[in-house]
Design a protein around this motif. Structure first.
Motif, short mmCIF file in Angstrom:
data_model
loop_
_atom_site.label_atom_id
_atom_site.label_comp_id
_atom_site.label_asym_id
_atom_site.label_seq_id
_atom_site.Cartn_x
_atom_site.Cartn_y
_atom_site.Cartn_z
N MET B 39 0.72 -1.44 -0.12
CA MET B 39 -0.26 -0.26 0.05
C MET B 39 1.01 1.73 -0.26
N ILE B 40 0.33 2.15 -0.91
CA ILE B 40 1.21 3.78 -1.01
C ILE B 40 0.65 4.97 -0.16
N ILE B 41 1.05 5.13 0.65
CA ILE B 41 0.59 6.61 1.28
C ILE B 41 0.88 7.64 0.52
N PRO B 42 -0.03 8.34 -0.31
CA PRO B 42 0.17 8.81 -1.32
C PRO B 42 1.06 10.56 -1.36
N HIS B 46 5.92 6.88 0.64
CA HIS B 46 6.10 5.67 1.21
C HIS B 46 5.19 4.55 1.06
N ASN B 47 6.23 2.92 1.38
CA ASN B 47 4.78 1.65 0.87
C ASN B 47 5.48 1.05 2.04
N CYS B 63 2.54 8.61 8.79
CA CYS B 63 3.62 7.61 8.24
C CYS B 63 4.56 7.33 8.70
N PRO B 64 5.09 6.25 9.51
CA PRO B 64 5.79 5.82 9.92
C PRO B 64 7.37 6.26 9.65
N THR B 65 7.78 6.67 8.72
CA THR B 65 9.14 7.16 8.11
C THR B 65 9.50 8.93 8.07
N CYS B 66 7.98 9.32 7.51
CA CYS B 66 8.51 10.79 7.45
C CYS B 66 7.55 11.15 8.04
N LEU B 75 -4.74 5.59 2.32
CA LEU B 75 -3.59 4.19 1.71
C LEU B 75 -4.44 3.62 0.08
N LYS B 76 -3.81 3.27 -0.56
CA LYS B 76 -3.82 2.90 -1.70
C LYS B 76 -3.07 1.85 -2.27
N ASN B 77 -3.70 0.47 -2.84
CA ASN B 77 -2.87 -0.37 -3.78
C ASN B 77 -1.84 0.06 -4.33
#
Ligand SMILES: [Zn+2]
Ligand SMILES: [Zn+2]
Ligand SMILES: [Zn+2]
Ligand SMILES: [Zn+2]
Lengths: 109, 109
Positions: B39-42, B46-47, B63-66, B75-77
């Protein structure tokens, strides 16, 4: 989108052919080159180069692959594909060189 | 998300090490396994695996990264990543086997 004239690509050595499927996935369905600034259409999950899909959507507002309605404002960067293109292309070149430098590798399979 | 206990992975043969960077990109930053239903956070590109990010967002909506604000409805596939995981994993297994079966390949580099 390829900005230079296309350069004929060397054929895939037999031993590296399993990577051909990965290579195919990293190419844009409009220009058939590696994604350049990959954009995802979130409603269908299809991806294209930024310039390729913007040009396409300017005359037809749908995904070129699945025909779902789409416009430029739907597009989102899919940066992971840009990173994958960079890493994969680098690995491909190194492995091609390794096979060329080591003729024994290309024969067993 | 890995559903089974983690199996120690074989080390990368020296000759295939250029592919390690591609392998790293295809792994989820939460579970470190290959993406499973990516899943992408548009808003940040990040995926993560679907289960990993849904679990994370249920207690912290970013987002856990940024750390950009994000919720489950964003979330989008990112189906291309699922296809890449499948093709890359298959290629990796075939190339590992080729190197194991052809000891000469692993020595030159
Ligand atoms: Zn393109
Ligand atoms: Zn589509
Ligand atoms: Zn995960
Ligand atoms: Zn992020």
């Amino acid at each position: 989108m390829a900005l230079a004239l296309p350069v004929p690509e060397p054929p895939w050595p037999q031993s590296l052919s399993p990577l051909k499927a990965v290579d195919d996935l990293l190419r844009c369905g409009i220009c058939f080159d590696y994604f350049s600034i990959a954009m995802i259409i979130p409603q269908c999950s299809h991806n294209y180069c930024s310039l390729c899909i913007r040009k396409f959507l300017s005359y037809k507002t749908q995904c070129p692959t699945c025909c779902v309605a789409a416009s430029e404002s739907d597009l989102k960067n899919n940066r992971m594909l840009d990173e994958l293109v960079k890493s994969f292309n680098s690995a491909r070149q190194q492995l091609f060189q390794l096979v060329l430098d080591t003729p024994l590798i290309s024969s067993p399979l």
